[in-house]
Design a protein around this motif. Sequence first.
Motif, PDB file in Angstrom:
ATOM      1  N   GLY A 205       0.779  -1.235   0.000  1.00 17.71           N
ATOM      2  CA  GLY A 205       0.000   0.000   0.000  1.00 17.71           C
ATOM      3  C   GLY A 205       0.809   1.282   0.000  1.00 17.71           C
ATOM      4  N   VAL A 206       2.099   1.214  -0.317  1.00 18.65           N
ATOM      5  CA  VAL A 206       2.897   2.443  -0.340  1.00 18.65           C
ATOM      6  C   VAL A 206       2.589   3.217  -1.620  1.00 18.65           C
ATOM      7  CG1 VAL A 206       5.237   3.385  -0.451  1.00 18.65           C
ATOM      8  CG2 VAL A 206       4.744   1.399   1.011  1.00 18.65           C
ATOM      9  N   PRO A 207       2.176   4.478  -1.507  1.00 18.88           N
ATOM     10  CA  PRO A 207       1.900   5.265  -2.719  1.00 18.88           C
ATOM     11  C   PRO A 207       3.200   5.565  -3.462  1.00 18.88           C
ATOM     12  CG  PRO A 207       0.954   6.296  -0.757  1.00 18.88           C
ATOM     13  CD  PRO A 207       1.880   5.227  -0.282  1.00 18.88           C
ATOM     14  N   LEU A 208       3.190   5.312  -4.757  1.00 19.50           N
ATOM     15  CA  LEU A 208       4.375   5.552  -5.578  1.00 19.50           C
ATOM     16  C   LEU A 208       4.139   6.807  -6.400  1.00 19.50           C
ATOM     17  CD1 LEU A 208       7.043   4.581  -6.902  1.00 19.50           C
ATOM     18  CD2 LEU A 208       5.645   3.204  -8.431  1.00 19.50           C
ATOM     19  N   TYR A 209       5.048   7.779  -6.279  1.00 17.07           N
ATOM     20  CA  TYR A 209       4.925   9.024  -7.036  1.00 17.07           C
ATOM     21  C   TYR A 209       6.069   9.103  -8.029  1.00 17.07           C
ATOM     22  CZ  TYR A 209       1.785  10.723  -3.316  1.00 17.07           C
ATOM     23  OH  TYR A 209       0.762  10.885  -2.420  1.00 17.07           O
ATOM     24  N   THR A 210       5.884   8.525  -9.231  1.00 20.55           N
ATOM     25  CA  THR A 210       6.914   8.729 -10.255  1.00 20.55           C
ATOM     26  C   THR A 210       6.750  10.130 -10.813  1.00 20.55           C
ATOM     27  OG1 THR A 210       5.428   7.675 -11.834  1.00 20.55           O
ATOM     28  CG2 THR A 210       7.210   6.309 -10.941  1.00 20.55           C
ATOM     29  N   LYS A 211       7.768  10.623 -11.472  1.00 23.08           N
ATOM     30  CA  LYS A 211       7.816  11.988 -12.034  1.00 23.08           C
ATOM     31  C   LYS A 211       7.552  13.037 -10.954  1.00 23.08           C
ATOM     32  CE  LYS A 211       5.809  10.411 -16.386  1.00 23.08           C
ATOM     33  NZ  LYS A 211       4.738  10.650 -17.330  1.00 23.08           N
TER      34      LYS A 211
ATOM     35  N   SER C 160      -1.927 -10.386  -1.052  1.00 21.31           N
ATOM     36  CA  SER C 160      -1.385 -10.083   0.275  1.00 21.31           C
ATOM     37  C   SER C 160      -2.521  -9.593   1.159  1.00 21.31           C
ATOM     38  CB  SER C 160      -0.265  -9.043   0.191  1.00 21.31           C
ATOM     39  OG  SER C 160       0.422  -8.943   1.429  1.00 21.31           O
ATOM     40  N   ILE C 161      -2.170  -9.088   2.339  1.00 20.34           N
ATOM     41  CA  ILE C 161      -3.174  -8.563   3.265  1.00 20.34           C
ATOM     42  C   ILE C 161      -2.711  -7.198   3.756  1.00 20.34           C
ATOM     43  CG2 ILE C 161      -3.995 -10.814   4.051  1.00 20.34           C
ATOM     44  CD1 ILE C 161      -2.166 -10.555   6.486  1.00 20.34           C
ATOM     45  N   GLU C 162      -3.669  -6.432   4.269  1.00 18.42           N
ATOM     46  CA  GLU C 162      -3.288  -5.144   4.836  1.00 18.42           C
ATOM     47  C   GLU C 162      -2.450  -5.393   6.078  1.00 18.42           C
ATOM     48  OE1 GLU C 162      -6.699  -2.703   5.608  1.00 18.42           O
ATOM     49  OE2 GLU C 162      -7.081  -2.374   3.464  1.00 18.42           O
ATOM     50  N   ARG C 163      -1.397  -4.587   6.222  1.00 20.12           N
ATOM     51  CA  ARG C 163      -0.551  -4.726   7.402  1.00 20.12           C
ATOM     52  C   ARG C 163      -1.208  -4.016   8.558  1.00 20.12           C
ATOM     53  NH1 ARG C 163       4.071  -1.729   7.498  1.00 20.12           N
ATOM     54  NH2 ARG C 163       3.002  -0.240   6.184  1.00 20.12           N
ATOM     55  N   LYS C 164      -0.953  -4.546   9.757  1.00 23.92           N
ATOM     56  CA  LYS C 164      -1.348  -3.775  10.935  1.00 23.92           C
ATOM     57  C   LYS C 164      -0.096  -2.987  11.290  1.00 23.92           C
ATOM     58  CE  LYS C 164      -4.869  -6.704  13.082  1.00 23.92           C
ATOM     59  NZ  LYS C 164      -4.828  -7.898  12.227  1.00 23.92           N
TER      60      LYS C 164
END
Lengths: 388, 106, 167
Positions: A205-211, C160-164
């Motif tokens: 779930g890490v947002p990736l900001y290319t450019k 996968s699953i959401e991390r806590k």
Amino acid sequence: MMIRKEVVVVGAGPAGLSAAIEAARAGADTLLVDLNLKPGGQLFKQIHKFFGSSSHRSGTRGIDIGKLLVREAQEAGVELWLKSTVVGLFPGYKVGIQRGGDDETKELVTVHAKKIVIATGASENVVRFKGWTTPGVMGAGAAQTMVNVNHVKPGQRIVMLGSGNVGLIVSYQLMQAGCEVVALVEAAPNIGGYAVHAAKICRAGVPLYTKHTIVEAVAGEDGCLRQVVIAQVDETFQPIPGTEQTLEADCVAIGAGLKPSAELLRLLNCRFMFSGAFGGYIPLHNEKMETSLSGIYVAGDSTGVEEANTALEEGRIAGVSAAEQLGLIDGARADARRTEIWERLKALRQGPFGERRQTAEDEILREYAAQVGVPAEEVMPEVLTEAI
Amino acid sequence: MCLRMEHHVVLDTAHQAPTVEITVDGRPVSAYEGEPILAALLANGIRVNRYTVKRHEPRGLFCGIGQCTDCAMIVDGIPNVRTCITSVRAGMVVETQDGLGKKVAP
Amino acid sequence: MGLIETGYLEYAELFSRQTLPTQERYAKGPVAIAECVQEIPCNPCESACACHAICVGEPITRLPRVCYDQCTGCGMCAAKCPGLAIFIVNKAYSAQTATVSFPYEYYPVPKVGDVVRGVNRKGAYQCEAKVVKVLSPASFDHTPLVTIEIPKHLADEVRSIERKCLA
């Protein structure tokens, strides 16, 4: 105070450890020096499983390879000085060392070597933006050291700048440590590192900001990082006004690449060349990993930024070659070992990521043959026509 | 906020070294013997190590491996000590360094 | 846009780079799906497999090919893969549900019986899922393999699953 050793290896990372192990196993009286509190260089920060082939211990975590190497060095009889900084290299193979002791005292010692291996690694590049000196802004390697070696989080909400393998892997490791990576920011339109590393952090779930790039690090009242402003960039990597976004963060980790650190060799006027693929200025070396000065070898990231596996292999070549020059290994056996190791290095430098480095390595060897040929026996006067 | 990492799937975070006390700018701080001073400070929420000479700007952890000197502090009276590569000892006196630090007589 | 622009693999891109199991094979039980689509020098999956069902060969930059008929879905390759790019998918788990097993190296590792939130390759929530198995033997070297039960139609999506996240 003068101490005599046959081989002095500067830097106890994977390249230095490998070189010291090879030299000591061949029978050389070997000293390994490092300024850190522990040996292993970057290895003990690599808690992920390595790529490569089974001959590179692929699937094994970097930390476990590190432990193995340290044990092998001990068993081979390598003398290890930690907390000790090499402050000078002098003609006649003299190494000036600020030697550290258990009680934090330091004494200046000269070690008279017969052969020297420089394995001093690389240092992190910096990207400057407004507020970049604010406490909380650090190199990605520093963040990695804090979590994986010292078990301390560098912050709670991290913005990672750079999507090369360091940026990707350290983002993953920061999440393993319990941090939140609020953004991965990359100026280029593509991810720079391995897709599988990017895939891991994307599904986390890490947002990736290319450019995008960071335009400001904003401090709070305590003078430490509180917010990060990012903006989109155009094709020339200039921030586009009006695209700014503010993120709440207490740590920026800059993963913008590494540059080789072989400055010690400048003291002996060793020949260098610029290699973009390898991250900066690197000392010219031949197939024996010998520099333009006879008896001075180089291995690992200080010869060009790559990875632990290539550092290990180059260290082996340097150690074997130093031992050969001391008469401890005969020429035929040394040649056979080197051939076998160069094959493994070629295997690591394949594919879309490795090819560029293989081309660069070929160029270095060609330049060495053209500019140096046979390594000099004495320190040459500085070549002033070379841009440094 | 304590930033010590207490749980990890890959790493063993159990502490082997004894807990000791050091002083930082006169205040007692708990640390593990042998860890880098900088790690102990960060774990206790202390992020400023020194102030620059001209503009009195704060500096803290940057490279973490003894190359950049942003983490330099006065330790047991000696200035310019790189706290990222210097180990904690019980009773250490650590002070935020302002500027270059005074020269210490040998 | 592909994986190197977005950071995640769209199913179409995976389909174009890897031969995936047939419906008949999926109906027989768990099988390893190697979501490895980029040529890097790497081959530990090959030696991890006790059934010799994965082939990388030479040069080691070649993509792994799983021989699905030989694969038993044991998960050794999934635990060994340095890229954490192999998943075990069982579309025959039950009439309505499938399971997906994925490597999970974040604390806290979920326990059997936990209800978790399944996510896709982009990290977007897909469904609630029940943890049915967690394997973490010494041979996996600290890479737990978590198996979750999900609606069958999401078996190609949930990875996968959401991390806590610990505050």
